[in-house]
Design a protein around this motif. Sequence first.
Motif, PDB file in Angstrom:
ATOM      1  N   GLU A 176      -3.327   2.635   1.267  1.00  7.39           N
ATOM      2  CA  GLU A 176      -4.336   1.986   0.441  1.00  7.39           C
ATOM      3  C   GLU A 176      -3.707   1.491  -0.861  1.00  7.39           C
ATOM      4  O   GLU A 176      -2.698   2.024  -1.311  1.00  7.39           O
ATOM      5  CB  GLU A 176      -5.477   2.954   0.127  1.00  7.39           C
ATOM      6  N   VAL A 177      -4.327   0.488  -1.448  1.00  5.99           N
ATOM      7  CA  VAL A 177      -3.775  -0.129  -2.651  1.00  5.99           C
ATOM      8  C   VAL A 177      -4.542   0.349  -3.880  1.00  5.99           C
ATOM      9  O   VAL A 177      -5.763   0.188  -3.957  1.00  5.99           O
ATOM     10  CB  VAL A 177      -3.832  -1.668  -2.528  1.00  5.99           C
ATOM     11  N   GLU A 191      -0.486  -0.571  -7.886  1.00  7.13           N
ATOM     12  CA  GLU A 191       0.100  -1.328  -6.776  1.00  7.13           C
ATOM     13  C   GLU A 191      -0.420  -2.772  -6.766  1.00  7.13           C
ATOM     14  O   GLU A 191       0.336  -3.717  -6.515  1.00  7.13           O
ATOM     15  CB  GLU A 191      -0.204  -0.630  -5.448  1.00  7.13           C
ATOM     16  N   ALA A 223       0.817  -1.215   0.000  1.00  6.81           N
ATOM     17  CA  ALA A 223       0.000   0.000   0.000  1.00  6.81           C
ATOM     18  C   ALA A 223       0.852   1.266   0.000  1.00  6.81           C
ATOM     19  O   ALA A 223       0.460   2.288  -0.556  1.00  6.81           O
ATOM     20  CB  ALA A 223      -0.928  -0.013   1.210  1.00  6.81           C
ATOM     21  N   ASP A 238       0.186   5.987   1.513  1.00  9.16           N
ATOM     22  CA  ASP A 238      -1.217   6.354   1.700  1.00  9.16           C
ATOM     23  C   ASP A 238      -2.039   5.260   2.381  1.00  9.16           C
ATOM     24  O   ASP A 238      -3.213   5.457   2.667  1.00  9.16           O
ATOM     25  CB  ASP A 238      -1.855   6.770   0.372  1.00  9.16           C
TER      26      ASP A 238
HETATM   27 CA   LIG Z   1      -1.086   3.299  -2.153  1.00 11.02          CA
END
Ligand SMILES: [Ca+2]
Lengths: 179, 179
Positions: B29-30, B34, B24, B27
């Motif tokens: 988050e994926v 990514e 991730a 941030d």
């Molecule tokens: Ca990310």
Amino acid sequence: YPGTYGALTPAANDPMWGYFTAIAGQDGEVDAMELQRCLTQSGFTGTYSPFSLETCRIMIAMLDRDFTGKMGFSEFKELFVALNGWKQNFTMFDRDRSGTVEHHELTQAISSMGYRISPQALNAIIKRYNKGGRIYFDDYVACCVKLRALTDHFKRRDTMHQGSVHFGYDDFILCTMAI
Amino acid sequence: YPGTYGALTPAANDPMWGYFTAIAGQDGEVDAMELQRCLTQSGFTGTYSPFSLETCRIMIAMLDRDFTGKMGFSEFKELFVALNGWKQNFTMFDRDRSGTVEHHELTQAISSMGYRISPQALNAIIKRYNKGGRIYFDDYVACCVKLRALTDHFKRRDTMHQGSVHFGYDDFILCTMAI
Ligand SMILES: [Ca+2]
Ligand SMILES: [Ca+2]
Ligand SMILES: [Ca+2]
């Protein structure tokens, strides 16, 4: 004299006919790979990167009312009209010639095409089609194709023009999975 | 001792948490790129070709209920469960290990997942996702993702379980364009 060898079809008089038959090959229809090759060789995207096979597939799906996965001559011409419109539109809204449109530019572009879409739906569309916050021409066309096809499906069922439609499950899947 | 530096979240005890945070990045988050890198490096697709960015985008869209275009930890785990199921399913129906499933194999695979779809809709799906008559793993997953997401949208609106749903235009566009 002409006529001896069979009546000329209207298509054969069309300046695009020869071009179409060359691309279509033996089966007389254009599939996604043939379309990709044709659009790349014709330089249609200009300075923008060429269309992905994925975008070519949904271009064909948009016009493929009989679900053969291929395009005949009339669809081929219809696609070029649509593509020219989207290219003009994209170029107009890509003011800095970066090859991409950004959030507010896409909002303007979509509303200039006459679609009335809520900010929430627009936001979902942008999230789906952006790469690093920018929307490239290839994805822009994919987005326009889908929006047009889905809106067409909706309108065809909204016979009372109420902005509201009844969908059975199978019909819903048919409309939405093919695109 | 533990607790002094803040309560441990349940996620931090999860064996996949470290893996998730590494993918991730900052941030937490994926995003689609990514996810693509992670699935390629992990060798998830095995002998099948790696996932296209397009398929990674719709995998994220399927689970992205707040339309951020990214996945948190719980969605990430949910995706892996779904992916493992689809891979098993694909391997089961790809009997000759060609890396592709054909028309009748896809029909079986989809009905084994519990979907009830008419031959006409199945035909449209196959036309959309095949390359030269064969469906590759990447497109198979894209197809499964879309089918699941669209069916979920439909069911959520079909509160009376009548197999029929009312869609306003904007809601229809929101459901279908995001995938
Ligand atoms: Ca990310
Ligand atoms: Ca720009
Ligand atoms: Ca096979």
